[in-house]
Design a protein around this motif. Structure first.
Motif, short mmCIF file in Angstrom:
data_model
loop_
_atom_site.label_atom_id
_atom_site.label_comp_id
_atom_site.label_asym_id
_atom_site.label_seq_id
_atom_site.Cartn_x
_atom_site.Cartn_y
_atom_site.Cartn_z
N VAL A 82 0.83 -1.31 0.07
CA VAL A 82 0.06 0.06 0.12
C VAL A 82 0.85 1.29 0.01
CG1 VAL A 82 -1.83 1.26 1.34
CG2 VAL A 82 -1.77 -1.24 1.30
N ALA A 83 0.70 2.22 -0.98
CA ALA A 83 1.43 3.28 -1.04
C ALA A 83 0.66 4.28 -0.36
CB ALA A 83 1.45 3.83 -2.60
N LYS A 84 1.41 5.39 0.52
CA LYS A 84 1.18 6.47 1.15
C LYS A 84 1.98 7.43 1.11
CE LYS A 84 2.68 5.22 5.93
NZ LYS A 84 2.29 5.36 7.08
N MET A 85 1.54 8.84 1.08
CA MET A 85 2.41 9.81 1.02
C MET A 85 2.98 10.37 2.43
SD MET A 85 0.44 12.26 -2.07
CE MET A 85 -1.25 12.04 -2.05
N VAL A 86 4.15 10.76 2.53
CA VAL A 86 4.69 11.18 3.61
C VAL A 86 5.48 12.44 3.58
CG1 VAL A 86 4.58 8.84 4.70
CG2 VAL A 86 6.77 9.75 3.29
N HIS A 87 5.63 13.07 4.75
CA HIS A 87 6.29 14.41 4.73
C HIS A 87 7.82 13.93 4.73
CE1 HIS A 87 7.36 18.21 7.34
NE2 HIS A 87 7.83 18.46 5.96
N VAL A 88 8.65 14.58 3.74
CA VAL A 88 10.00 14.62 3.68
C VAL A 88 10.61 15.78 4.38
CG1 VAL A 88 12.17 13.84 2.44
CG2 VAL A 88 9.73 13.33 1.73
N GLU A 89 10.98 15.44 5.79
CA GLU A 89 11.41 16.79 6.24
C GLU A 89 12.81 17.28 5.98
OE1 GLU A 89 11.02 16.69 10.67
OE2 GLU A 89 9.22 15.55 10.56
N GLU A 90 13.72 16.26 5.66
CA GLU A 90 15.01 16.63 5.27
C GLU A 90 15.22 17.16 3.80
OE1 GLU A 90 14.40 12.32 3.90
OE2 GLU A 90 13.85 13.64 5.62
N GLY A 91 13.94 17.06 2.92
CA GLY A 91 13.91 17.65 1.70
C GLY A 91 14.69 16.67 0.69
N PHE A 92 14.75 17.23 -0.62
CA PHE A 92 15.24 16.45 -1.78
C PHE A 92 16.70 16.81 -2.24
CE2 PHE A 92 10.53 16.82 -2.39
CZ PHE A 92 10.12 15.56 -1.78
N VAL A 93 17.48 15.97 -2.52
CA VAL A 93 18.96 16.25 -2.80
C VAL A 93 18.55 16.82 -4.46
CG1 VAL A 93 21.18 15.85 -3.59
CG2 VAL A 93 20.18 15.08 -1.12
N ILE A 94 19.15 17.76 -5.00
CA ILE A 94 19.26 18.24 -6.35
C ILE A 94 20.88 18.11 -6.77
CG2 ILE A 94 18.49 19.75 -8.11
CD1 ILE A 94 16.14 18.97 -6.13
N PRO A 95 21.06 16.87 -7.47
CA PRO A 95 22.59 16.86 -7.59
C PRO A 95 23.01 17.71 -8.43
CG PRO A 95 21.34 14.74 -7.76
CD PRO A 95 20.43 15.62 -7.62
#
Length: 157
Positions: A82-95
């Motif tokens: 089951v897929a669910k959406m979650v908050h990503v506190e550390e954010g997303f790396v943009i290489p």
């Protein structure tokens, strides 16, 4: 001008130039926002974020007057599939030298407590906050008809 004043002025100029360079290294393309309808309390934005700089950056937040709360989210699949959406506190790396895609079924900007319905053809002002590039202001067009490939999941916090 005293030596101390000259040094402070030089440092301020260098910091501003570094910040301007970092902002120039980040570009946002193919952005769009959507919600599930006029009575929806939540919406999401998707986009391609390009980092043409020589160092990695990180998208650490987003702000918009379009919602009471704006967070960075992703999908996670549990052991039962089951897929669910979650908050990503550390954010997303943009290489460095690469692109990071925010897409349906994956990483995205989540708007919770919409202040007004997302109307097809309107735009949503969004400020993306990067660790190095700082604040990048964009206008995200609302496209309620776009059909992208991607997974679906239920939203939970």
């Amino acid at each position: 001008m005293s030596l101390k004043s000259k040094l402070l002025a030089t440092l301020a100029t260098a910091l501003l130039a570094t910040s301007a360079w970092a902002q120039d290294a980040i570009s946002v393309n193919d952005a769009y926002a959507r919600s599930s309808g006029k009575s929806a309390k939540a919406g999401a934005a998707f986009m391609m974020i390009q980092n043409s700089g020589e160092t990695d950056d990180r998208l650490i937040g987003a702000e918009s007057d379009a919602a009471a709360r704006v967070e960075l989210h992703t999908h996670q699949v549990d052991d039962s599939g089951v897929a669910k959406m979650v908050h990503v506190e550390e954010g997303f790396v943009i290489p460095a030298g690469e692109m990071h895609m925010l897409k349906r079924g994956g990483d995205h900007v989540m708007f919770m407590g919409l202040t007004a319905p997302f109307e097809h053809g309107a735009t949503v002002p969004v400020t993306l906050i990067f660790e190095k590039a700082g604040e990048v202001e964009i206008e995200v067009p609302v496209d309620l008809e776009r059909q992208d490939k991607g997974g679906h999941g239920s939203h939970s916090n």
